[in-house]
Design a protein around this motif. Structure first.
Motif, mmCIF file in Angstrom:
data_model
loop_
_atom_site.group_PDB
_atom_site.id
_atom_site.type_symbol
_atom_site.label_atom_id
_atom_site.label_comp_id
_atom_site.label_asym_id
_atom_site.label_seq_id
_atom_site.Cartn_x
_atom_site.Cartn_y
_atom_site.Cartn_z
ATOM 1 N N PRO A 182 10.057 -19.666 -75.077
ATOM 2 C CA PRO A 182 10.914 -20.814 -74.777
ATOM 3 C C PRO A 182 11.868 -20.998 -75.966
ATOM 4 O O PRO A 182 11.425 -21.361 -77.051
ATOM 5 C CB PRO A 182 9.939 -21.984 -74.678
ATOM 6 N N LEU A 201 14.209 -22.963 -77.042
ATOM 7 C CA LEU A 201 14.366 -24.209 -77.779
ATOM 8 C C LEU A 201 13.168 -24.468 -78.691
ATOM 9 O O LEU A 201 13.318 -24.918 -79.826
ATOM 10 C CB LEU A 201 14.535 -25.364 -76.784
ATOM 11 N N VAL A 202 11.980 -24.139 -78.189
ATOM 12 C CA VAL A 202 10.772 -24.357 -78.990
ATOM 13 C C VAL A 202 10.826 -23.534 -80.264
ATOM 14 O O VAL A 202 10.538 -24.021 -81.361
ATOM 15 C CB VAL A 202 9.513 -23.975 -78.173
ATOM 16 N N ILE A 203 11.228 -22.262 -80.110
ATOM 17 C CA ILE A 203 11.278 -21.399 -81.286
ATOM 18 C C ILE A 203 12.396 -21.838 -82.224
ATOM 19 O O ILE A 203 12.233 -21.816 -83.451
ATOM 20 C CB ILE A 203 11.466 -19.927 -80.862
ATOM 21 N N ILE A 261 13.393 -24.829 -82.654
ATOM 22 C CA ILE A 261 12.843 -25.991 -83.363
ATOM 23 C C ILE A 261 11.871 -25.530 -84.443
ATOM 24 O O ILE A 261 11.897 -25.995 -85.576
ATOM 25 C CB ILE A 261 12.152 -26.951 -82.366
ATOM 26 N N LEU A 262 11.044 -24.553 -84.086
ATOM 27 C CA LEU A 262 10.067 -24.024 -85.045
ATOM 28 C C LEU A 262 10.775 -23.453 -86.271
ATOM 29 O O LEU A 262 10.427 -23.773 -87.409
ATOM 30 C CB LEU A 262 9.235 -22.932 -84.358
ATOM 31 N N ILE A 263 11.797 -22.629 -86.029
ATOM 32 C CA ILE A 263 12.493 -21.984 -87.142
ATOM 33 C C ILE A 263 13.177 -23.013 -88.028
ATOM 34 O O ILE A 263 12.999 -23.031 -89.251
ATOM 35 C CB ILE A 263 13.530 -20.963 -86.618
ATOM 36 N N ALA A 301 12.587 -26.140 -88.287
ATOM 37 C CA ALA A 301 11.662 -27.070 -88.906
ATOM 38 C C ALA A 301 10.974 -26.430 -90.110
ATOM 39 O O ALA A 301 10.801 -27.057 -91.143
ATOM 40 C CB ALA A 301 10.623 -27.540 -87.906
ATOM 41 N N LEU A 302 10.589 -25.170 -89.957
ATOM 42 C CA LEU A 302 9.817 -24.539 -91.019
ATOM 43 C C LEU A 302 10.693 -24.067 -92.165
ATOM 44 O O LEU A 302 10.306 -24.139 -93.320
ATOM 45 C CB LEU A 302 9.016 -23.365 -90.461
ATOM 46 N N PHE A 303 11.889 -23.567 -91.849
ATOM 47 C CA PHE A 303 12.725 -23.021 -92.907
ATOM 48 C C PHE A 303 13.734 -24.038 -93.408
ATOM 49 O O PHE A 303 14.633 -23.712 -94.158
ATOM 50 C CB PHE A 303 13.424 -21.744 -92.423
ATOM 51 N N LEU A 312 19.485 -29.782 -81.279
ATOM 52 C CA LEU A 312 18.813 -29.643 -82.566
ATOM 53 C C LEU A 312 19.241 -30.752 -83.522
ATOM 54 O O LEU A 312 18.419 -31.333 -84.236
ATOM 55 C CB LEU A 312 19.129 -28.279 -83.196
ATOM 56 N N VAL A 328 17.518 -34.074 -82.711
ATOM 57 C CA VAL A 328 16.157 -34.275 -83.224
ATOM 58 C C VAL A 328 16.100 -34.157 -84.742
ATOM 59 O O VAL A 328 15.031 -34.168 -85.329
ATOM 60 C CB VAL A 328 15.130 -33.304 -82.580
ATOM 61 N N LEU A 388 17.185 -31.640 -86.709
ATOM 62 C CA LEU A 388 16.928 -30.323 -87.279
ATOM 63 C C LEU A 388 18.190 -29.487 -87.407
ATOM 64 O O LEU A 388 18.165 -28.391 -87.929
ATOM 65 C CB LEU A 388 15.902 -29.567 -86.425
#
Lengths: 272, 303
Positions: free
Chosen positions: A114, A116-118, A120-122, A124-126, A206, A209, A211
């Motif tokens: 998905p 958008l999920v990834i 957001i993950l990227i 958020a983490l980086f 993004l 939210v 990000l």
């Protein structure tokens, strides 16, 4: 009617591009200046689109926000294009080989995520920010371009003029670059327009939210996030940036549809 | 299966190479070196990457998602609580999307080139261009703040009445469904137009069947294949889109869980939820493949 959508779409897109371009040299008000007494004005003669909770001019913010949106989406499409197209062409040149398999399976894999999920993950983490948003959106453009260019290139490889080029001793690389690429350019432009509009939506999401683009750089998504708590008494704060996004995406989509009809009537038939 | 394995490796790697150590984050900047080390050992962070990967995967296969770093509670319980918000929301949106798209697409296809078609297609262009979180805000203003038909946010637990729960998911589901309904109606229209130009449709018409009967008995069924593909794809968009929509409506779903976990560097929660979402998407795509066989008997032998 069909050309109508191209013209209308192009008009809307040009409007946004002009707004972004003009913002480099001139905006109605300086948005780094906060002016609390002028806050939350509805559209009026001085501030054409009103002001936000810090008294900043919304028209100016929308213009600079256009710059942000276009830049992020353009770079993300650029990533997808410059990596995806060569991969797709390579896969088509070596149909059914190991390279083809690896490229296409990796493609399928990225599609299964998905996006958008990834993204957001990227981000958020980086770290949240425009650069990571560009990369996150760009990654998901790669398989799209790879798939489109492979599909189009495969049918071209069967054509006689490619056979002629082969007989003349050209390498697969040269054939892909000199003969295949120009012939699928139309298709790629159309796909690029569609991906561009998706990029605008993704950037807005993004930033909404928190990000994507970071303050103080204005971005339409951020403006919407700021507007959320005030929407009950200052609805223009939400309506205006939303309209800006809709105009841009609508313009690009209509232009993409129109271009497809103009550039290649056959594509329309098989796609529609 | 292969893609699931690869997906798990990719997710694990992304989370691993991301900066920020969960243990030092949890203890704050003033923590002593040895307390951090002790917590790392307790969380299992001191083991090497490979063994952590395998313990994560093998646990997941047994339904054990591990323990949240920050809440110290089993992740499977946290997910189980949240999934009863996110999954119904995605399904609700899918139902709304289909209920709008089927009639709209069929109508546009039968009116091809006429005013009705142009109007429906114009509306779908707007539907695609509207960011769903913005649409969600507008819905809140109109239906929650002005008309007071719905609450502006939050979720009524299922135990407190199914009707109330569904009601609290209605605005989010509509917001989520709008772009998908637009895309789906366009697909429905194109697929139907394509099948309507087939020879067997002409034959059926020549046999004296009315236009309506032909559409219902012959065309629709054949047009369903591309439509099913898109419905399958949309499920993943809906699950992912739910993450943002949950933020707008303050719904306690998987999306909020992921956001909280990300800000608290609760990496194992992030990993597990994302993995679960990928698993759901891949499974749904597989189910769609099987459904093809039901709709199209010609494909039965191949599947």
């Amino acid at each position: 009617m069909k050309n109508g959508s191209l013209i209308f779409g192009a008009l809307l897109s040009v409007l946004v591009i002009i707004a972004a371009g003009v913002s480099f040299v001139w905006v109605p008000f300086d948005i780094t200046q906060l002016s609390i007494p002028d806050k939350l004005q509805t559209p009026n003669k001085v501030h054409w689109l009103g002001t936000d909770h810090f008294g900043r001019d919304i028209l100016s913010m929308i213009m600079i926000g256009a710059r942000t949106s276009l830049a992020v989406a353009l770079l993300a499409v650029g990533i997808g294009f410059s990596i995806g197209v060569p991969l797709g062409l390579a896969a088509a040149a070596r149909k059914n080989s190991l390279i083809d398999e690896v490229i296409m399976r990796t493609n399928d894999l990225i599609f299964a995520f998905p996006s958008l999920v990834i993204a957001i993950l990227i981000t958020a983490l980086f770290g949240a920010g425009a650069m990571n948003a560009i990369i996150a959106i760009g990654i998901f453009n790669i398989p799209v371009f790879a798939r489109v260019s492979r599909g189009a290139a495969l049918s071209l490889w069967q054509k006689e003029f490619i056979l002629a080029a082969r007989v003349s001793g050209k390498t697969d690389f040269l054939i892909s670059a000199e003969h295949i690429l120009p012939n699928i350019a139309n298709l790629l432009i159309v796909q690029g327009t569609i991906q561009f509009s998706l990029g605008i939506l993704a950037e807005a999401g993004l930033s909404y939210v928190g990000l994507g683009t970071q303050p103080p750089i204005p971005s339409w998504g951020r403006m919407l996030a700021d507007a959320q708590t005030m929407v009950s008494f200052a609805p223009h704060l939400a309506i205006i940036p939303g309209t800006a996004i809709i105009v841009t995406v609508l313009g690009l989509n209509l232009m993409g549809d129109g271009l497809r009809d103009v550039l290649d009537p056959r594509v329309r038939k098989s796609r529609e | 299966m292969v893609s699931l394995c690869l997906a798990s490796v990719i997710i694990f790697t992304i989370v691993e190479i991301a900066p920020g150590d969960p243990a030092s984050f949890m203890l704050g900047i003033n923590a002593q070196e040895d307390t951090i080390a002790a917590l790392r050992a307790e969380l299992g962070l001191d083991q090497d990457k490979l063994s952590r990967y395998f313990s994560w995967i093998s646990g997941m296969l047994q339904g054990d998602f591990g323990t949240s770093y920050t809440y110290r509670s089993p992740i499977s319980n946290m997910i189980a609580d949240r999934i009863w918000v996110s999954l119904p929301l995605a399904l609700y949106a899918l139902v709304i999307s289909t209920l709008i798209a089927f009639p709209a697409g069929i109508y546009a296809a039968t009116q091809r080139g006429k005013v009705g078609d142009v109007a429906v297609m114009g509306a779908t262009q707007f539907g695609i261009a509207i960011p769903n979180f913005w649409f969600a805000m507008i819905l809140v203003v109109i239906f929650a703040l002005k008309l007071r038909w719905f609450s502006a946010g939050g979720f009524v637990e299922w135990e407190n009445g199914i009707f109330q729960s569904i009601k609290s998911l209605t605005l989010p589901a509509i917001a989520l469904a709008l772009p998908q309904a637009s895309i789906l109606s366009r697909v429905m229209r194109s697929a139907l137009i394509e099948t309507l130009s087939e020879d067997y449709i002409r034959t059926a018409r020549a046999k004296g069947f009315g236009k309506r009967a032909v559409i219902w008995r012959h065309a629709l069924r054949n047009a369903l294949i591309p439509v099913l593909t898109i419905i399958g794809l949309q499920f993943s968009f809906l699950l992912a889109g739910a993450i943002i929509i949950e933020q707008v409506f303050f719904l306690p779903g998987l999306g909020r869980l992921v956001f909280q976990a990300i800000t608290q560097r609760d990496l194992i929660v992030v990993e597990s939820v994302v993995m679960l979402l990928v698993f759901a998407v891949i499974t749904v795509n597989f189910i769609v493949d099987i459904t093809y066989a039901i709709v199209d008997p010609r494909l039965r032998r191949r599947v």
